[in-house]
Design an enzyme around this catalytic site. Structure first.
Site, PDB file in Angstrom:
ATOM      1  N   CYS A 250      -0.485   4.198   1.987  1.00 27.34           N
ATOM      2  CA  CYS A 250      -0.242   3.915   3.658  1.00 27.34           C
ATOM      3  C   CYS A 250       1.183   4.100   4.143  1.00 27.34           C
ATOM      4  O   CYS A 250       1.442   4.888   5.077  1.00 27.34           O
ATOM      5  CB  CYS A 250      -0.549   2.296   3.980  1.00 27.34           C
ATOM      6  SG  CYS A 250      -2.274   1.884   3.236  1.00 27.34           S
ATOM      7  N   ASP A 251       2.266   3.666   3.105  1.00 28.18           N
ATOM      8  CA  ASP A 251       3.586   3.493   3.654  1.00 28.18           C
ATOM      9  C   ASP A 251       4.520   4.533   2.669  1.00 28.18           C
ATOM     10  O   ASP A 251       5.762   4.679   3.138  1.00 28.18           O
ATOM     11  CB  ASP A 251       4.070   2.024   3.719  1.00 28.18           C
ATOM     12  CG  ASP A 251       3.293   1.222   4.391  1.00 28.18           C
ATOM     13  OD1 ASP A 251       2.969   1.723   5.731  1.00 28.18           O
ATOM     14  OD2 ASP A 251       3.225   0.082   4.165  1.00 28.18           O
TER      15      ASP A 251
ATOM     16  N   CYS B 298       0.724  -1.211  -0.044  1.00 23.48           N
ATOM     17  CA  CYS B 298      -0.109  -0.031   0.029  1.00 23.48           C
ATOM     18  C   CYS B 298       0.824   1.254   0.072  1.00 23.48           C
ATOM     19  O   CYS B 298       1.494   1.893   1.000  1.00 23.48           O
ATOM     20  CB  CYS B 298      -1.041  -0.123   1.069  1.00 23.48           C
ATOM     21  SG  CYS B 298      -1.989   1.293   1.352  1.00 23.48           S
TER      22      CYS B 298
END
Length: 309
Positions: free
Chosen positions: A139-140, A136
């Site tokens: 997300c990261d 992701c």
């Protein structure tokens, strides 16, 4: 068979499942939640989470899920360890089987079993999950700003992740197994016109290289068998997700990719009294906060359904 009829059974323990539990518990529905094979869901495989509201300094994925679990339990949710292995929605009350042997009866069911990211299957990839290997970018990606990273995949999702990463990272390699992209022409055009994206057609990832600090590079192999090393700090997999709907496929209405179809604007499935929340019904966003929001929707839909009976 368990003697007590469960008013609201929640299957899954990610942000959707725990949020549904918080709301249904506060509504006095005495929910029972089964955590499943991966308690806490996908977030437990990540390190820091910085985009979930309420944590200005960030929080680890495991800690975030533990907080949600504690909040659900505080209001009376019966959180149980176990895997739902069979569901029968053809009769009322619904019957579900835990771990292949223990049968429960429930008036309503909220399915929040999530979706699992597809990985390459490399031992080295598993070794560095959460240490540079991610599924992701949204997300990261922030943790790799101004660094070199790689994205594996050639579809629209891979292109979206690559262009997003290109806006914050120094350089982005796109590793594509075939000699062409599967992405739409518009997405291909965007990638090809982003200066700091380098597309490596006809390459597969042989090994993820790293040390005790995390990922340091990738060993690639081209169609002719020649190997190539690239130095990167992060590897993002964008080869798809698999919704965890196997035990529901003959009863719930699924789309072509296996995601549960819900009535637009609701969590309602094709079976009255069965609701779906989180990534199991969301092939587009797949964020912790959207999953939590849909868990709230499922809880409210469930409560209104029971009140109307």
């Amino acid at each position: 068979m368990e003697n007590q009829l469960i008013k609201c059974l929640i299957i899954g323990s990610g942000p959707a499942g725990y949020t549904a539990a918080i709301y249904t518990a506060r509504a006095g529905l005495s929910p029972v939640l089964y955590e499943g094979i991966e308690p806490g869901g996908q977030l437990t495989t990540t390190t820091d989470v910085e985009n979930f509201p309420g944590y200005p300094e960030g929080v680890t994925g495991a800690a975030l899920m533990e907080d949600l679990k504690k909040q659900a339990a505080r209001f009376g949710t019966d959180v149980r360890f176990g895997v739902i292995t069979h569901a029968d929605f053809s009769r009322r009350p619904f019957q579900v089987t835990v771990d292949g042997r223990h049968v429960l009866e429930a008036e309503t069911v909220i399915v929040a079993t999530g979706a699992s990211a597809k990985y390459l299957g490399l031992p080295s990839e598993q070794k560095y999950r959460g240490m540079g290997v991610s599924a992701c970018a949204t997300c990261d990606g922030f943790f790799y700003r101004k660094k070199d990273v790689a994205v594996v995949g050639g579809g629209d999702t891979a292109c979206e992740e690559a262009t997003y990463l290109a806006s914050i990272c120094n350089k982005v390699y796109m590793v594509i197994r075939k000699d062409h992209m599967r992405a739409s022409k518009a997405m291909q055009h965007r990638v090809m016109n982003t200066p700091n994206i380098e597309v490596l057609f006809g390459h597969v990832t042989e090994q993820v290289i790293g040390d005790e600090q995390g990922v340091t590079g990738l060993l690639l192999r081209d169609a002719a068998g020649e190997e190539k090393m690239i130095d990167v700090s992060g590897l993002f997999l964008a080869i798809g997700h698999h919704p965890n709907t196997e035990i529901f496929k003959d009863q719930l209405d699924l789309d072509a990719d296996g995601y549960i179809r819900t009535v637009p604007g609701t969590s309602k499935t094709n079976i009255e009294g069965v609701f779906a929340a989180g990534d199991v019904q969301d092939p587009h966003y797949r964020q912790a906060i959207t999953a939590a929001g849909s868990g709230c929707v499922a809880a409210l839909d469930c409560e209104r359904y029971l009140l109307s009976r």
